[in-house]
Enzyme design. Structure first.
Site, short mmCIF file in Angstrom:
data_model
loop_
_atom_site.label_atom_id
_atom_site.label_comp_id
_atom_site.label_asym_id
_atom_site.label_seq_id
_atom_site.Cartn_x
_atom_site.Cartn_y
_atom_site.Cartn_z
N ARG A 105 -10.15 -10.60 2.83
CA ARG A 105 -11.52 -10.14 3.09
C ARG A 105 -12.42 -10.33 1.87
NH1 ARG A 105 -8.59 -6.28 6.37
NH2 ARG A 105 -8.29 -4.83 4.65
N CYS A 114 8.09 3.63 9.33
CA CYS A 114 8.06 5.05 9.62
C CYS A 114 8.36 5.33 11.09
CB CYS A 114 6.70 5.61 9.24
SG CYS A 114 6.07 4.89 7.72
N ALA A 152 2.07 -4.97 -9.29
CA ALA A 152 3.12 -4.40 -8.44
C ALA A 152 2.60 -3.15 -7.76
CB ALA A 152 4.37 -4.07 -9.26
N LYS A 166 -11.86 33.49 9.23
CA LYS A 166 -11.27 33.21 7.91
C LYS A 166 -10.06 32.33 8.16
CE LYS A 166 -12.64 37.79 6.27
NZ LYS A 166 -12.16 39.20 6.23
C1 LIG Z 1 12.98 5.22 8.20
C2 LIG Z 1 11.77 5.37 7.33
C3 LIG Z 1 10.81 6.32 7.67
C4 LIG Z 1 9.70 6.48 6.87
N1 LIG Z 1 8.76 7.41 7.24
C5 LIG Z 1 7.65 7.56 6.48
C6 LIG Z 1 6.65 8.48 6.85
O1 LIG Z 1 6.73 9.13 7.91
N2 LIG Z 1 5.55 8.62 6.05
C7 LIG Z 1 5.42 7.88 4.91
O2 LIG Z 1 4.41 8.03 4.21
N3 LIG Z 1 6.35 6.99 4.52
C8 LIG Z 1 7.46 6.81 5.28
N4 LIG Z 1 8.40 5.91 4.90
C9 LIG Z 1 8.21 5.17 3.65
C10 LIG Z 1 7.32 3.94 3.79
O3 LIG Z 1 7.77 3.13 4.81
C11 LIG Z 1 7.30 3.20 2.48
O4 LIG Z 1 6.75 4.03 1.50
C12 LIG Z 1 6.48 1.93 2.50
O5 LIG Z 1 6.89 1.08 3.51
C13 LIG Z 1 6.61 1.22 1.15
O6 LIG Z 1 5.94 0.00 1.17
P1 LIG Z 1 6.43 -1.19 0.26
O7 LIG Z 1 5.53 -2.33 0.54
O8 LIG Z 1 6.58 -0.74 -1.13
O9 LIG Z 1 7.90 -1.50 0.76
P2 LIG Z 1 8.43 -1.94 2.20
O10 LIG Z 1 7.48 -1.49 3.24
O11 LIG Z 1 9.83 -1.51 2.26
O12 LIG Z 1 8.35 -3.49 2.13
C14 LIG Z 1 9.09 -4.23 1.20
C15 LIG Z 1 9.48 -5.56 1.84
O13 LIG Z 1 9.81 -6.44 0.80
C16 LIG Z 1 10.90 -7.23 1.22
N5 LIG Z 1 11.54 -7.73 0.00
C17 LIG Z 1 12.21 -7.00 -0.94
N6 LIG Z 1 12.64 -7.79 -1.91
C18 LIG Z 1 12.23 -9.04 -1.60
C19 LIG Z 1 12.38 -10.29 -2.24
N7 LIG Z 1 13.03 -10.40 -3.37
N8 LIG Z 1 11.85 -11.37 -1.64
C20 LIG Z 1 11.18 -11.25 -0.47
N9 LIG Z 1 11.01 -10.10 0.17
C21 LIG Z 1 11.53 -9.01 -0.40
C22 LIG Z 1 11.75 -6.30 2.01
O14 LIG Z 1 12.55 -7.03 2.93
C23 LIG Z 1 10.71 -5.44 2.71
O15 LIG Z 1 10.41 -5.92 4.00
C24 LIG Z 1 9.53 5.70 5.69
C25 LIG Z 1 10.49 4.74 5.37
C26 LIG Z 1 11.60 4.56 6.16
C27 LIG Z 1 12.60 3.55 5.80
C1 LIG Z 2 -1.80 -3.61 9.02
C2 LIG Z 2 -1.76 -4.12 7.58
C3 LIG Z 2 -1.49 -5.59 7.61
C4 LIG Z 2 -3.08 -3.82 6.89
O1 LIG Z 2 -4.10 -4.54 7.44
P1 LIG Z 2 -5.63 -4.19 7.21
O2 LIG Z 2 -6.36 -5.38 7.61
O3 LIG Z 2 -5.90 -3.64 5.86
O4 LIG Z 2 -5.84 -3.17 8.38
P2 LIG Z 2 -6.29 -1.72 8.59
O5 LIG Z 2 -6.12 -1.46 10.02
O6 LIG Z 2 -5.61 -0.86 7.63
O7 LIG Z 2 -7.88 -1.76 8.32
C5 LIG Z 2 -8.42 -1.47 7.11
C6 LIG Z 2 -9.65 -2.32 6.87
O8 LIG Z 2 -10.48 -2.38 8.00
C7 LIG Z 2 -11.77 -1.83 7.71
N1 LIG Z 2 -12.16 -1.12 8.90
C8 LIG Z 2 -11.41 -0.26 9.63
N2 LIG Z 2 -12.09 0.17 10.68
C9 LIG Z 2 -13.29 -0.44 10.63
C10 LIG Z 2 -14.45 -0.40 11.46
N3 LIG Z 2 -14.49 0.37 12.55
N4 LIG Z 2 -15.50 -1.14 11.12
C11 LIG Z 2 -15.47 -1.91 10.02
N5 LIG Z 2 -14.40 -1.99 9.20
C12 LIG Z 2 -13.33 -1.26 9.52
C13 LIG Z 2 -11.54 -0.98 6.51
O9 LIG Z 2 -12.71 -0.82 5.74
C14 LIG Z 2 -10.50 -1.78 5.79
O10 LIG Z 2 -11.09 -2.90 5.16
P3 LIG Z 2 -11.17 -3.01 3.56
O11 LIG Z 2 -9.79 -2.75 3.05
O12 LIG Z 2 -11.65 -4.38 3.31
O13 LIG Z 2 -12.15 -1.96 3.17
C15 LIG Z 2 -0.74 -3.38 6.71
O14 LIG Z 2 -1.18 -2.07 6.49
C16 LIG Z 2 0.61 -3.31 7.32
O15 LIG Z 2 1.35 -4.28 7.32
N6 LIG Z 2 0.98 -2.15 7.87
C17 LIG Z 2 2.22 -1.99 8.52
C18 LIG Z 2 3.33 -1.59 7.55
C19 LIG Z 2 3.17 -0.23 7.04
O16 LIG Z 2 2.12 0.18 6.59
N7 LIG Z 2 4.28 0.54 7.08
C20 LIG Z 2 4.29 1.85 6.65
C21 LIG Z 2 3.65 2.75 7.63
S1 LIG Z 2 4.57 2.77 9.16
#
Ligand SMILES: Cc1cc2nc3c(=O)[nH]c(=O)nc-3n(C[C@H](O)[C@H](O)[C@H](O)COP(=O)(O)OP(=O)(O)OC[C@H]3O[C@@H](n4cnc5c(N)ncnc54)[C@H](O)[C@@H]3O)c2cc1C
Ligand SMILES: CC(C)(COP(=O)(O)OP(=O)(O)OC[C@H]1O[C@@H](n2cnc3c(N)ncnc32)[C@H](O)[C@@H]1OP(=O)(O)O)[C@@H](O)C(=O)NCCC(=O)NCCS
Ligand SMILES: Cc1cc2nc3c(=O)[nH]c(=O)nc-3n(C[C@H](O)[C@H](O)[C@H](O)COP(=O)(O)OP(=O)(O)OC[C@H]3O[C@@H](n4cnc5c(N)ncnc54)[C@H](O)[C@@H]3O)c2cc1C
Ligand SMILES: CC(C)(COP(=O)(O)OP(=O)(O)OC[C@H]1O[C@@H](n2cnc3c(N)ncnc32)[C@H](O)[C@@H]1OP(=O)(O)O)[C@@H](O)C(=O)NCCC(=O)NCCS
Lengths: 553, 553
Positions: free
Chosen positions: B23, B44, B287, B440
């Site tokens: 973006r 999650c 990171a 409250k």
């Molecule tokens: C079962 C479960 C439930 C959860 N529930 C919650 C919740 O309810 N609320 C909450 O806030 N958080 C929750 N979390 C935690 C949340 O998912 C993580 O905090 C979040 O996904 C972290 O994001 P990340 O990008 O650091 O890592 P991840 O989302 O784990 O992504 C890392 C990715 O990098 C890839 N990777 C790693 N090393 C390499 C490499 N060397 N080369 C290429 N790819 C690589 C992995 O395969 C993985 O797909 C949960 C996690 C799990 C596992």
């Molecule tokens: C979905 C994912 C690719 C993020 O994509 P993203 O494009 O940032 O999508 P989001 O739905 O979070 O939207 C956020 C953006 O949309 C914009 N936006 C949201 N609603 C909007 C609206 N109604 N009008 C205008 N803009 C809007 C926000 O400003 C934000 O943009 P910015 O970051 O440039 O300010 C990434 O979060 C992902 O892979 N999530 C899945 C994994 C994960 O989070 N796991 C752990 C939780 S289960």
């Protein structure tokens, strides 16, 4: 020497003052005068008692004089109306059911007489088919009529005049009792704390549950219909409504007639003027609750906000100051909430109407994020509007939805209270697991979008701007899918789905400005970013087609 | 010249970085490497997919590489593991399923490899009956076993090792599938973000739904049982459990093995060290997410908080900085939430354990207010604990309850984020109508009580203080009603109902200190106020008998 505190009004503000006073000062003599037959009752529960959601009448009464005596050693006197106060002599005159008229001296006087329903001086307004809703006797009277309606052949409809919170709650609760309800509102829309581009969601919810909403039409007069158990309501438009009962809920005004001539200072709309310690201009006289004027926490102007939260807090603050504790009331921000059948509407801070009236510059964003992670069952969209100024300060927010609305408005209310900005909305670390929210909470989302607006990365337009657009220079561009477009779009919009935008950019005309929209604003924002960086002029519809449809309901 | 950004890890942190980057910079070349077969999935949601609350597997996947390409012009490469990075040459080495091993150069590198389940080096841990839960293939494997269990005669029980959030969510979801579950936790209690005097509510909810919770006992080893489709789990206490499957969820550690020798700086527990712009010590290397060390927002120390909200936000901040926008990450406060059957537990900021470890002085209050007005149907108590320092600064909060817990913790999380005090808790103007809250709010209530504590008006003791009380000098005084007292009281407590306290003061001994309690703390506070002002020494049990029972579950 122990002091003698006299309190006028025994409900939210008065009872709160009394209870806190006792905790702070075991020795004080505390007398509570209540004109009515009840102290410490749940005003806010009255509509739900009429609607029979609250079944037990006794649940409405939190404290009785006996309980106040046993627990707090407070002398609460029912059916005791304070008819005048004399601040020079430090005494009040009381007209009581059992003791006649008498005087009571005080060292400190606290006024919490509340506000009474406004009854306009129009023809027929004195009919016994017209009710107002303030206290338990009012609720008893209305409930008796409602209970009876089930057995009636005629006059089984109700007209509610006034689309404020109490009017809408009454409409809902009468419907819950099976009564056909027409809601009449003189302004173009109901629920004035909400802006016009949001409140139609409430109007739709009412309509969906059978309430006939007549907005933009005021009541002109009433006439009982001879030989029928009905009353006719004449509207300014000439329309006539028939009903078995009318609920009049067009607003409240301070219940301060007994204070005229006391030397008390009143505001322009008749509210008692107090400082931030709840002190009036008269020596040793405090006032709290619906009868007082407060500072609007957001814009600093003087206003009146008749709500229970502030009334309770003001009572506590008055007690503190009476006992030498330096507590201050820093103003009201009007945080309020209403249940409308399944829907919740909530608001905090200022709306556009207020900001425009005061000439305050503001920016606005609309978003429709889900109440919780969309992949977890039961998620429903929240329509959230946030207002902020050029420096990012949050000025107000409004939301409607079926779940999680109260949470988001309370979080934003907290940010406003703490003087926060849209950067705070963006950075807030709120609780996330799939049943509760998303990793980016709706509040964060509004913050991100607002940041983009202030940084000039997102240039938003709102639905009402479309009328004024110059179609020679600007083109409405729908970036949703084919199916979405076919199912309904803004008149005159051309169509190019977002995911085909990059390869098909050549089809667009760089001399035009593209007014982009999608369903909620997200894809429109992506399209705007692509277009702008590829040399086009572009803006995006705030809240997308969803907000357009709400504004055009 | 457009820059080339390489991102390692394609889920929460990585995908968020990529999307925001696009973006901000339509020209950048963005390559996302993902070791696994999925990007952008709902980690999650995995437990709920196994539990079949989430029915459609496809709902777990938010973005595919094709979608990333069409919408964001991002080159997402699956089954592509980055095996090393070379910051001097600005390149990474990739081991990919389809292209073998190759190098990819970068201008900017973003690391979001996440954290992997910790697997202790103990006997039998390699059994294929032992599972960890991190990604979709893990969930597929577990779900296949669970689906099969319904048809099995033996091995139909599961043991979950580890009572953290993932362990508890897994226990719940296995029970939802009809499996008998034993949850084993080495620490004295489960869910370490909560203090011991709160978390028993979670343990009780698990027990009430049939989960056998074994706390204070660690796992020693595993052994497959010959000729049976079962595995034996040996605990340190000598106990032995049999199960068809074991879920190992005893914590996570940064997935950073491939970064060893890269020159990257790591923290004491192996997390990548970054500054508040998400920059590592290496040039052009950022990171984010579970793999990094963050600043604890409350106490300023270094910590690691593996949660999706921070990961998503850090990704956005990294993208901002890569594009020259000065965004900062100001630390994590550990706001988190968990559904345990009907119960919700949520927490923000520091708990007592953390504050004690850091030697930070704190005060604490416990309250049990209703989720909404008690006279409106459906109100349930919220058990809320708030920690604050001598100057009133809010340090942390924990809550359990059946409704409205997320709202109160989010509001307090907001106050903490904004550096607020207990005076802010007290003054917050939150939305009130009977279905949503009380005049409250519970948060206000905690603020009032905390104010009384700091002002010296309320002198609280907690359940654990009772053991150390000198029964010669101090007397436990129960001020509840006769019935309440008879139904159970703290051993050794004498009884005098609050409403009889004033007339019966003569029965008390002014030479003793009275340790008062009631059901939740309110009446005890009133008694304390009376006693103190009548010349007695008195203190009140924080949270009353309700908190005593929770602490003694
Ligand atoms: C079962 C479960 C439930 C959860 N529930 C919650 C919740 O309810 N609320 C909450 O806030 N958080 C929750 N979390 C935690 C949340 O998912 C993580 O905090 C979040 O996904 C972290 O994001 P990340 O990008 O650091 O890592 P991840 O989302 O784990 O992504 C890392 C990715 O990098 C890839 N990777 C790693 N090393 C390499 C490499 N060397 N080369 C290429 N790819 C690589 C992995 O395969 C993985 O797909 C949960 C996690 C799990 C596992
Ligand atoms: C979905 C994912 C690719 C993020 O994509 P993203 O494009 O940032 O999508 P989001 O739905 O979070 O939207 C956020 C953006 O949309 C914009 N936006 C949201 N609603 C909007 C609206 N109604 N009008 C205008 N803009 C809007 C926000 O400003 C934000 O943009 P910015 O970051 O440039 O300010 C990434 O979060 C992902 O892979 N999530 C899945 C994994 C994960 O989070 N796991 C752990 C939780 S289960
Ligand atoms: C139907 C209804 C629904 C409501 N719903 C909500 C809601 O959902 N949320 C919300 O925040 N607020 C709600 N309110 C508003 C809330 O009840 C008031 O803000 C609050 O009660 C104000 O407190 P008060 O002490 O100023 O006045 P009141 O609570 O009205 O008490 C004033 C008392 O003073 C007595 N009195 C007046 N004059 C005299 C006199 N001269 N001598 C002796 N006694 C006197 C009156 O009889 C009255 O009992 C509702 C109000 C009503 C009527
Ligand atoms: C009920 C009423 C008499 C107020 O009484 P109150 O004694 O202040 O009672 P609350 O339940 O609000 O309790 C607040 C007090 O208890 C204390 N408290 C609450 N829970 C506590 C706990 N667990 N431990 C110790 N103290 C506690 C608070 O600190 C506060 O005391 P403080 O003001 O001295 O700090 C008054 O609010 C009233 O009449 N309400 C009904 C009318 C009304 O409000 N109508 C509008 C809404 S429907």
């Amino acid at each position: 020497m122990s002091k003698k505190v006299v309190i006028v009004g025994g409900v939210a503000g008065g009872a709160s003052t009394a209870a806190r006073l006792r905790r702070l000062d075991e020795q004080a003599e505390i007398i509570l005068f209540e004109r009515d037959g009840y102290i410490s009752f749940a005003n806010c529960g009255l509509p739900y008692y009429i609607g029979e959601t609250i079944v037990e009448r006794s649940n409405l009464i939190l404290q009785t004089p006996q309980m106040m005596l046993d627990r707090f050693n407070i002398d609460a006197r029912l059916h005791s109306e304070v008819v005048s106060i004399d601040s020079a002599q430090k005494k009040v005159t009381v007209k009581s059911a059992d003791r006649g008229v008498y005087e009571e001296t005080y060292d400190v006087l606290v006024l919490s007489p509340g506000a009474k329903p406004f009854v306009p001086p129009i023809a027929g307004v004195g009919s016994d088919k017209i009710f107002t809703v303030r206290n338990i006797p009012d609720a008893d009277r209305i409930k008796a009529v409602v209970d009876n309606m089930a057995h009636k052949k005629e006059g089984t409809e109700a007209v509610v005049i006034g689309g404020g919170f109490i009017g809408v709650e009454m409409a809902e609760n009468l419907v819950e009792r099976g009564i056909a309800v027409t809601l009449v509102e003189a302004a173009p829309h109901i629920l004035p704390p909400f802006d016009d581009d949001m409140v139609t969601l409430a109007e739709k919810e009412l309509a969906d549950h059978g309430v006939r909403v007549i907005a933009g039409d005021g009541v002109q007069g009433f006439a009982e219909i001879p030989d029928r158990d009905e009353i006719e309501v004449a509207l300014q438009s000439g329309a006539r409504l028939k009903a078995g009962m009318v609920i009049l809920a067009i607003g409240v005004k301070p219940d301060v007639d007994f204070l005229k001539g006391s030397g008390l200072q009143f505001g322009p709309r008749g509210h008692i003027v107090v400082n931030d310690r709840m002190q009036t201009n008269l020596d040793s006289v405090y006032a709290v609750g619906d009868a007082i004027q407060v500072v609007d926490f957001v814009n600093g102007s003087e206003t009146a906000i008749p709500l229970a939260g502030p009334a309770n807090k003001q009572g506590r603050i008055a007690a503190d100051n009476i006992c030498g504790i330096d507590s201050r009331f820093r103003g009201s921000q009007g945080t309020s909430i209403i249940k409308i059948f399944g829907l919740t509407g909530a608001v905090t801070g200022n709306n556009e109407r207020t900001l425009r009236r005061l000439g305050m510059a503001y920016r606005v964003v609309h978003v429709h994020p889900n109440s919780h992670a969309s992949y977890y069952p039961g998620a429903t969209p929240i329509t959230l509007k946030v207002l902020f100024d050029e420096r990012g300060k949050v000025l107000g927010a409004q939301a409607f939805g079926y779940d999680g609305v109260d949470k988001r408005i309370d979080v934003i209310a907290t940010v406003i209270r703490m003087g926060g900005t849209i950067d705070d909305l963006k950075e807030l670390e709120l609780s996330y697991a799939p049943p509760y929210s998303s990793a980016k909470d709706p509040v964060n989302m509004a913050g991100f979008l607002a940041e983009n607006v202030l940084a000039g990365r997102a240039d938003l337009f709102v639905s009402s701007d479309i009328d004024g657009m110059d179609r020679e220079k600007a083109v409405l561009l729908d970036v949703r899918t084919d199916l979405e477009y076919e199912n309904g779009h803004i008149p005159g919009a051309i169509h190019l789905p977002l995911d085909e935008l990059r390869p098909r950019l050549g089809e667009l005309d760089p001399s035009k400005a593209y007014w982009v929209y999608c369903k909620v604003g997200f894809r429109g924002y992506l399209a705007e970013r692509i277009l702008k960086q590829r040399g086009f002029k572009a803006r995006n519809l705030s809240g997308g087609y969803a907000s357009y449809e709400i504004a055009h309901y």
